[in-house]
Design an enzyme around this catalytic site. Sequence first.
Site, short mmCIF file in Angstrom:
data_model
loop_
_atom_site.label_atom_id
_atom_site.label_comp_id
_atom_site.label_asym_id
_atom_site.label_seq_id
_atom_site.Cartn_x
_atom_site.Cartn_y
_atom_site.Cartn_z
N ASP A 176 -3.46 12.13 0.72
CA ASP A 176 -4.21 11.47 -0.36
C ASP A 176 -5.16 12.50 -0.99
O ASP A 176 -5.67 13.38 -0.30
CB ASP A 176 -5.01 10.30 0.23
CG ASP A 176 -5.68 9.43 -0.82
OD1 ASP A 176 -5.19 8.32 -1.06
OD2 ASP A 176 -6.72 9.86 -1.37
N HIS A 196 -10.83 5.51 4.10
CA HIS A 196 -12.27 5.76 3.88
C HIS A 196 -13.17 4.87 4.74
O HIS A 196 -14.38 5.11 4.81
CB HIS A 196 -12.65 5.53 2.41
CG HIS A 196 -12.03 6.51 1.47
ND1 HIS A 196 -12.12 7.88 1.64
CD2 HIS A 196 -11.32 6.32 0.32
CE1 HIS A 196 -11.48 8.49 0.64
NE2 HIS A 196 -10.99 7.57 -0.17
N HIS A 241 -8.08 12.24 -1.93
CA HIS A 241 -9.46 12.11 -1.45
C HIS A 241 -9.54 12.43 0.03
O HIS A 241 -8.55 12.29 0.76
CB HIS A 241 -9.97 10.69 -1.72
CG HIS A 241 -9.87 10.27 -3.16
ND1 HIS A 241 -8.85 9.49 -3.65
CD2 HIS A 241 -10.67 10.58 -4.21
CE1 HIS A 241 -9.02 9.31 -4.95
NE2 HIS A 241 -10.12 9.96 -5.32
N ASP A 277 -2.22 9.78 -5.11
CA ASP A 277 -3.20 10.13 -6.15
C ASP A 277 -3.39 11.63 -6.31
O ASP A 277 -4.23 12.07 -7.09
CB ASP A 277 -4.54 9.41 -5.92
CG ASP A 277 -4.97 9.40 -4.48
OD1 ASP A 277 -4.37 10.12 -3.67
OD2 ASP A 277 -5.93 8.66 -4.15
ZN ZN Z 1 -7.31 8.49 -2.64
#
Ligand code: ZN
Length: 366
Positions: free
Chosen positions: A176, A139, A178, A264
Amino acid sequence: MATGFVWHELYAWHNTWNWAQVFPPSLTIQPGEHAENPETKRRFRNLLEVSGLLDQLSIIKPRYATVEEIARFHDRDYIARIKAESDANGGDASVLTPFGKGSYEIALLSTGGTMEAFDAVITGKVRNAYALVRPPGHHAIAAYGMGFCLFANVVLAIMHARATHKVGRVATVDWDVHHGNGTQAGFYSDPTTLTISLHQDNLFPPDSGGLAERGEGAGVGYNLNVPLPPGCGDGAYVAAFERVVLPALYRFRPELIVVPSGFDASGADPLGRMMVSSEGYRKMTRLLMKAADDLCGGRLVMSHEGGYSAMYVPYCGLAVMEELSGIRTHVEDPWAPLMANWGQMEAQPHQLAAIDQASKLVESIR
Ligand code: ZN
């Protein structure tokens, strides 16, 4: 040839304080434990030891990345701010990303660990590698960290690989849950880096990771987002690989495949709403290894990102490591019999419809 593995105890000493999951404690939020705490990572490493697999991996020692290496992507005033706050008593990289004293050095060690894993794979010391690093990186953008990430480990390792080893085309496959917004930002106008992210639609960062984000300038077509509806299980993820990820990789023909690896998307994660099992991660690893064998001499490297179920991340991680190394241990995933029986683990029509939207974007890759 062996599978490489990076870990360092200091990764577990990066301090994210007593936040309540993703919120700082206050007079209305009881203090607790930050979601990105050491436990998932440490238990992953420990299960490798207990399974016996750790003894059969090629241990790669991490090193500290240099400021010059970090400055290939990050703004120098951001790097200096993190160092100053870390030298004092810690700070916040920006969104949801608290850190403690010494986290600057640990973040350098995290990036350097990913770089060492790249070096070992590129120079042929190992067949493939997994860097179990912390803090994560996918991120972080040039001007600041976010989403528990300080420095963009994978972006910086790709830049290092190009500077040091003259590596050309690189593909990233971020599983992931996200959006891998930092990796996307690192190469948004670069047609020699294909960045692919599979993620739960509009989960984090807000309003990030849509189909329309395809790159800019010469890089148009070389960023591929696969936003998925919540509730996707192994079937939808394998379908996304078969219909989007693998066709994209075979068109692009990378010299190296990189996975920003978050667990995740698992069916036990507190921050994601997907249902992937360890067996799903095993299958995705197998598919990527086949692509790497066909396209780039098997060169595949993974760098750890998210995954917040302390109980379950280790079993997902073990499945990936078993697959990468070709060594099956005696350890069974205790969740497996239950998760395999969950309803809608197979791909559902609305999930396939979302995947097919992304599959239309593959043909712009050359
Ligand atoms: Zn994540």
